[in-house]
Scaffold this active site. Structure first.
Site, PDB file in Angstrom:
ATOM      1  N   TRP B 103     -42.643   1.916  16.949  1.00 28.19           N
ATOM      2  CA  TRP B 103     -43.204   2.038  15.606  1.00 28.19           C
ATOM      3  C   TRP B 103     -42.121   2.274  14.575  1.00 28.19           C
ATOM      4  CZ3 TRP B 103     -47.595  -0.159  15.486  1.00 28.19           C
ATOM      5  CH2 TRP B 103     -48.391  -0.160  16.632  1.00 28.19           C
ATOM      6  N   ASP B 172     -43.618   8.694   9.298  1.00 26.02           N
ATOM      7  CA  ASP B 172     -44.817   8.203   9.970  1.00 26.02           C
ATOM      8  C   ASP B 172     -45.295   9.321  10.892  1.00 26.02           C
ATOM      9  OD1 ASP B 172     -46.685   7.092  11.644  1.00 26.02           O
ATOM     10  OD2 ASP B 172     -45.459   5.396  12.268  1.00 26.02           O
ATOM     11  N   LYS B 196     -55.964   9.295  15.180  1.00 26.50           N
ATOM     12  CA  LYS B 196     -55.567  10.188  16.270  1.00 26.50           C
ATOM     13  C   LYS B 196     -56.222  11.564  16.039  1.00 26.50           C
ATOM     14  CE  LYS B 196     -52.118   7.099  16.951  1.00 26.50           C
ATOM     15  NZ  LYS B 196     -52.147   5.990  17.892  1.00 26.50           N
TER      16      LYS B 196
END
Lengths: 362, 362
Positions: B103, B172, B196
């Site tokens: 990511w 992030d 999440k």
């Protein structure tokens, strides 16, 4: 209030009760997975089936030719106002827009903000957007012609789509998508936020002619602004708005299986609108605001002859179980939105209330 | 399966059962409005209260100084990968990125795609991203330093954040946001997809230091790509993802009122991870894949010594009511995600299953 009301909201708007009941019933345990739809992986087979079903239902409902793709995107129509010109207009390209109100203007402004070569081919602004322009001066070199199929604020709607001489229409169909059959071949791009006729806010349905995925391939833009990203990855380049797609799939199942498709839905919608416009036209106490030929079947906009009764009308209607009748703040007055899930029973209740209100106040 | 399972999904992931039960209970009639939360206007007072409460709960949970704003955006972290460099890097500006996995790499690639001047100040790629880099060669002229606070695929996490000499971190925080207190002053931007620890996919929580809203004001970009748009309009420039915000508000209420805030949540999360890592370390049958010092408290990645037993392990675990244990397809193996809503009871069940599996197969 412990009962559900008749919901005339302009969007987010009424959803079929049977859909909400199914969402409710499986909220804690989706298809015997032991998990909520909110808790399962977007890469799971379970969600894959939901996504494929949603895509296939949209294909069937729109009767899509093979060269069209169905995409699920985020960001609402406001992001599409930017994505369309970014994806379709390269250096030297130009496009025409037809101005029928606030949202059409916003679409145009986003294209100009991005430095694109666009112009208005027609506008009904000089008539306060109370009608659809009868003719358009379309540039034969335009890459596309942008229209707003239904204007929620002013209560107007394109009953038939403009003749563009073969130039593809790019259409903001937010507020009448899935309310009637559409001659898809005229369109290069159809986009619509889900929150009128499809499902929860936060999901945008996009239908695109596949050759247009490649119209501006060298432009520099974020990966998620490119239609081709969604097409190449079946709308799963990154985590999609799963719950929205899940509800949309159920709403389209309702349209296909309970209603019987878009022809049947269009008949029901025409009957609802006819009933309400008929009631408006039967008295001077209420006054429709849109030109009769261009009246929207989705958003019935009207005023009361006595303007100072409007706030009372809206308040008493809500007390009587009829919600969402306030006009858009930019124009005032009243508005009854008659999207797919608002049934004839709701319209009949509204008409009865209107007659009673007139009798008491008129 | 008619019962709910223990959900170790990497995202979308487990939500608190009490939250799901509340969503279910009011699905047909939100706060006596007679309408579902899916059917009410985003401009209504009812939704306005939800939005304000969500914003205020985020402010309290993060203990935000006055010069930070809370924004609700769509598009996931993948859109943030583009928005951050677009909003913060003008002509001549540059930024540093630290590469800790898939990511982080994607965030960097999006900045380079957009022609921004970025470089890696550190990377653990040469160690297969099994750890967090111990030092970074930070450019003192960088506008920001981008990090990924937790790496779901490799199971590593920044236990303490890097010293940047005052340069703001852009982070992030998708997979550990709200799992522990954060020293917000070190950050210029925090962004996280909700799916999440916060709620449904399709919602992104963004926290931004207000001066950074004005870092690149003259850049040409779509209105919805500009952070200032969301700040100026309280995340209501256009219709927001209402349902996602509604669920997120309930999850944050659970964090504040049932759990007792982020310190308490962090203790619970540490205890869960310690229990599972302890079980992994007690045997050679299971093998943790991340460097011990950098182990994630959110995603516990591990292999079985006998690789060919992994598929059986995952399958039998699911049959025993333990779902979502498959490792990311890019690395294989197993992964147990221990987000906030996955309780110690789930961890105890997993540990018991692991011991039993080892006994039978070992």
């Amino acid at each position: 209030m412990t009962e559900r009301i008749h919901n005339f909201n302009p969007g987010p708007a009424a959803l079929p009760l049977s859909v909400l009941e199914k969402v409710q019933a499986e909220m804690l345990n989706f298809r015997d997975s032991g998990m909520s739809i909110l808790e399962i992986s977007h890469r799971s087979d379970l969600f894959g089936e939901v996504l494929a079903s949603a895509r296939n239902r949209a294909r069937r409902l729109f009767n899509l030719p093979d060269n069209y793709r169905v995409l699920f995107i985020q960001g609402g129509a406001s992001l599409q106002f930017a994505m369309a010109p970014m994806n379709f207009l390269g250096t030297g390209d130009r496009a025409d827009y037809i101005n029928t109100g606030t949202w059409a203007t916003k679409a145009f402004e986003q294209a100009t903000l991005l430095g694109k070569n666009v112009r208005y081919a027609a506008s009904s602004e000089d008539q306060s957007f109370s009608c659809i322009p009868t003719k358009a001066d379309i540039d034969t070199g335009a890459r596309y012609v942008h229209i707003t199929s239904n204007n929620t604020i002013r209560g107007t709607q394109w009953r038939t789509y403009p003749d563009t001489g073969g130039i593809p229409l790019v259409c903001d169909m937010c507020s009448d998508m899935l309310s009637r059959p559409v001659p898809v071949e005229k369109f290069g791009l159809i986009y619509a936020g889900a929150q009128k006729n499809l499902g929860p806010a936060g999901l945008t349905l996009v239908i695109i002619r596949e050759d247009m995925l490649l119209w501006n391939p060298d432009a520099v833009m974020p990966t998620l602004m490119r239609y081709k990203t969604y097409s190449d990855h079946y709308s799963m380049y990154n985590t999609p708005p799963c719950f929205g797609i899940y509800v949309a799939e159920k709403v389209m199942a309702w349209l296909e299986e309970d209603i019987g498709g878009l022809e049947a839905m269009a008949s029901l919608n025409a009957a609802k609108a006819e009933r309400l416009y008929g009631a408006l036209d039967a008295t001077d106490f209420y006054q429709g605001t849109a030109a009769e030929a261009d009246r929207s079947l989705m958003n019935v906009t009207f005023r009361l002859r006595h303007r100072d009764l409007e706030a009372i009308f809206i308040k008493e209607a809500l007390a009587a179980g009829l919600g969402g009748l306030k006009g858009h703040k930019s124009v005032g007055g009243c508005r009854a939105s008659l999207y797919n899930a608002t049934g004839m029973d709701a319209v009949e209740s509204l008409v009865a209330f209107m007659k009673n209100f007139e009798k008491r106040m008129g």
